[in-house]
Design an enzyme around this catalytic site. Structure first.
Site, PDB file in Angstrom:
ATOM      1  N   ALA A  62       0.687  -1.268   0.137  1.00  0.00           N
ATOM      2  CA  ALA A  62       0.081   0.096   0.046  1.00  0.00           C
ATOM      3  C   ALA A  62       0.763   1.152  -0.117  1.00  0.00           C
ATOM      4  O   ALA A  62       0.162   2.320  -0.262  1.00  0.00           O
ATOM      5  CB  ALA A  62      -0.736   0.081   1.102  1.00  0.00           C
ATOM      6  N   ASP A  94       0.714  -7.191  -5.340  1.00  0.00           N
ATOM      7  CA  ASP A  94      -0.111  -6.369  -4.429  1.00  0.00           C
ATOM      8  C   ASP A  94      -0.104  -4.913  -4.891  1.00  0.00           C
ATOM      9  O   ASP A  94       0.478  -4.043  -4.528  1.00  0.00           O
ATOM     10  CB  ASP A  94       0.445  -6.404  -3.039  1.00  0.00           C
ATOM     11  CG  ASP A  94      -0.639  -5.708  -2.143  1.00  0.00           C
ATOM     12  OD1 ASP A  94      -1.474  -5.282  -2.208  1.00  0.00           O
ATOM     13  OD2 ASP A  94      -0.116  -5.409  -0.845  1.00  0.00           O
ATOM     14  N   TRP A  95      -1.094  -4.892  -5.976  1.00  0.00           N
ATOM     15  CA  TRP A  95      -1.209  -3.411  -6.875  1.00  0.00           C
ATOM     16  C   TRP A  95      -2.495  -2.660  -6.108  1.00  0.00           C
ATOM     17  O   TRP A  95      -3.634  -3.187  -6.202  1.00  0.00           O
ATOM     18  CB  TRP A  95      -1.360  -3.719  -8.094  1.00  0.00           C
ATOM     19  CG  TRP A  95      -1.449  -2.384  -9.112  1.00  0.00           C
ATOM     20  CD1 TRP A  95      -1.595  -1.123  -8.544  1.00  0.00           C
ATOM     21  CD2 TRP A  95      -1.584  -2.542 -10.596  1.00  0.00           C
ATOM     22  NE1 TRP A  95      -1.694  -0.232  -9.662  1.00  0.00           N
ATOM     23  CE2 TRP A  95      -1.648  -1.022 -10.892  1.00  0.00           C
ATOM     24  CE3 TRP A  95      -1.465  -3.378 -11.425  1.00  0.00           C
ATOM     25  CZ2 TRP A  95      -1.800  -0.887 -12.171  1.00  0.00           C
ATOM     26  CZ3 TRP A  95      -1.604  -3.107 -12.746  1.00  0.00           C
ATOM     27  CH2 TRP A  95      -1.492  -1.798 -13.230  1.00  0.00           C
ATOM     28  N   GLU A  96      -2.097  -1.671  -5.194  1.00  0.00           N
ATOM     29  CA  GLU A  96      -3.593  -1.030  -4.525  1.00  0.00           C
ATOM     30  C   GLU A  96      -3.566   0.385  -5.214  1.00  0.00           C
ATOM     31  O   GLU A  96      -2.898   1.240  -4.634  1.00  0.00           O
ATOM     32  CB  GLU A  96      -3.195  -1.122  -3.099  1.00  0.00           C
ATOM     33  CG  GLU A  96      -2.870  -2.322  -2.632  1.00  0.00           C
ATOM     34  CD  GLU A  96      -2.846  -2.471  -0.980  1.00  0.00           C
ATOM     35  OE1 GLU A  96      -3.430  -1.564  -0.338  1.00  0.00           O
ATOM     36  OE2 GLU A  96      -2.431  -3.397  -0.327  1.00  0.00           O
ATOM     37  N   PHE A  97      -4.323   0.337  -6.047  1.00  0.00           N
ATOM     38  CA  PHE A  97      -5.294  -0.380  -6.838  1.00  0.00           C
ATOM     39  C   PHE A  97      -5.302   0.216  -8.126  1.00  0.00           C
ATOM     40  O   PHE A  97      -4.861   1.436  -8.459  1.00  0.00           O
ATOM     41  CB  PHE A  97      -6.651  -0.470  -6.438  1.00  0.00           C
ATOM     42  CG  PHE A  97      -7.040  -0.802  -5.161  1.00  0.00           C
ATOM     43  CD1 PHE A  97      -6.783  -2.440  -4.812  1.00  0.00           C
ATOM     44  CD2 PHE A  97      -6.984   0.128  -3.987  1.00  0.00           C
ATOM     45  CE1 PHE A  97      -6.958  -3.052  -3.348  1.00  0.00           C
ATOM     46  CE2 PHE A  97      -6.986  -0.686  -2.402  1.00  0.00           C
ATOM     47  CZ  PHE A  97      -7.085  -1.963  -2.359  1.00  0.00           C
TER      48      PHE A  97
END
Length: 375
Positions: free
Chosen positions: A102, A142-145
């Site tokens: 994040a 974990d690509w937010e977002f």
């Protein structure tokens, strides 16, 4: 009459769970958790691997110039120790390197990388190289977002090319294929702003091993005037709930055996406006105010030190505690048990924790492992 209804309900649950067990026989359960590499509270040697099947190393971040992974000596040592320790533990667990998080130094790094075929190739090849070099069993994105539908489309292309490269590497080396997973928004549609976008479900289903919807953080410091159940399983007043999120993925066409439900091992804190008004959604004057989150271990300490009142909220299937004007919403052992019963009846693959460093003597992890009865 009530006894008969209750017996029918238990029979109904047992039937559903038997069907779920049969449907998931070829997809072993995933009991997993993220390990925060920057914390100095839980060395890999202290992880109780009897409670997990997979552990994620969080996080590794690509260069925002080359889109390759430039691993420092200290990080290399940390990753090697992580994978070696967990591979030779008794029992061993699978390990995945989680890429992103994040709080990226460059929030646009994934969007820029995924928009170009050359940079995608550099990123993909480097990720496979790192995973093999340090002994990981797979990779987790974990690509937010993704911020718009173009970025969602690029994500779909990235996953397709990533899977092709994984399979090509496995065929060339004769080694098992690396896992490819991703931590994603709790629902298939991103709901928190006015830019419509939907995850590329078709590509995800075809090219990924499983998906980790982050089914938590429905409420927090960005809502300072009301307390909230940030881990709500149900919410009769909104779509901000785990039930809504998981059902949205299923209704969009994601097979249940690809879904791994997120559980938060931390709580969110508010300062009540009136100590006598202390329910979920009660008026508050600020988040915290000195700290907006507490780990489960810290919550236990807070409750003990302050003689807190602990309440299990039936409507949201979550827990909260309060002492004076301090209010914390979280999941304890009972809430986690109920959520995992729900997950098994639904027929999904398993669960993950963010993050295992926050547990208290493995209380939550033990309860979760015990509550998940399907194999």
């Amino acid at each position: 009459m009530m006894i008969r209804l209750y017996s029918c309900f238990l029979l109904f649950l047992a039937t559903l769970m038997a069907a779920s067990a049969s449907a998931s026989a070829s997809h072993p359960v995933i009991k997993s958790g993220y390990w925060a590499s920057w914390l100095d509270t839980l060395p890999p040697s202290s992880i109780d691997t009897t409670l997990f099947t997979h552990i994620y190393y969080a996080f590794l971040v690509p260069s925002n110039i080359t889109y390759k992974f430039e691993v420092t000596n200290s990080t290399a040592l940390l990753m090697s120790n992580f994978t070696t320790t967990l591979r030779f533990n008794d029992p061993p667990v699978k390990t995945l390197v989680s890429i992103g998080g994040a709080e990226l130094p460059d929030p646009l790094v994934f969007a820029k990388m995924a928009s170009n075929s050359f940079s995608r190739s550099e990123f993909i090849n480097s990720s496979i190289e790192v995973a093999r070099k340090f002994g990981f069993d797979g990779m987790d994105l974990d690509w937010e977002f993704p911020a718009n539908q173009d970025e969602m489309r690029d994500l779909g292309i990235l996953l397709k090319e990533w899977r092709a490269a994984i399979e090509e590497e496995a065929a060339t080396t004769g080694r098992p294929s690396l896992y490819l997973a991703a931590a994603v928004y709790y629902s298939v549609n991103v709901l928190r702003d006015n830019v419509y976008r939907k995850y590329p479900v078709e590509s995800m289903v075809e090219h990924m091993d499983w998906i980790n919807p982050m089914t938590y953080d429905y409420h927090g410091s960005w809502e300072p005037t009301r307390t909230g159940a940030h881990t709500a399983l149900f919410d009769p007043k909104s779509n901000l709930s785990t039930n809504y999120g998981l059902m949205s993925w299923i209704e969009a066409g994601v097979p249940k055996q690809m879904l791994v439900m997120g559980l938060a091992m931390y709580g969110r804190v508010w300062d009540l406006e009136d100590p006598n008004a202390n329910w979920v959604g009660a008026p508050s004057v600020a988040p915290g105010p000195n700290i907006s989150t507490l780990t489960f271990s810290q919550i236990e300490e807070f409750n003990k030190a302050n003689g807190s009142t602990v309440v299990h909220d039936i409507d949201t299937v979550s827990t909260y505690s309060f002492a004076g004007t301090k209010w914390v919403g979280y999941d304890d052992e009972l809430a986690v048990m109920k959520k995992l019963w729900y997950a098994q009846v639904l027929g999904i693959r398993g669960y993950f924790f963010w993050n295992i460093d926050g547990d208290s003597d493995w209380k939550i992890s033990k309860q979760a492992s015990k509550a998940w009865v399907l194999k």
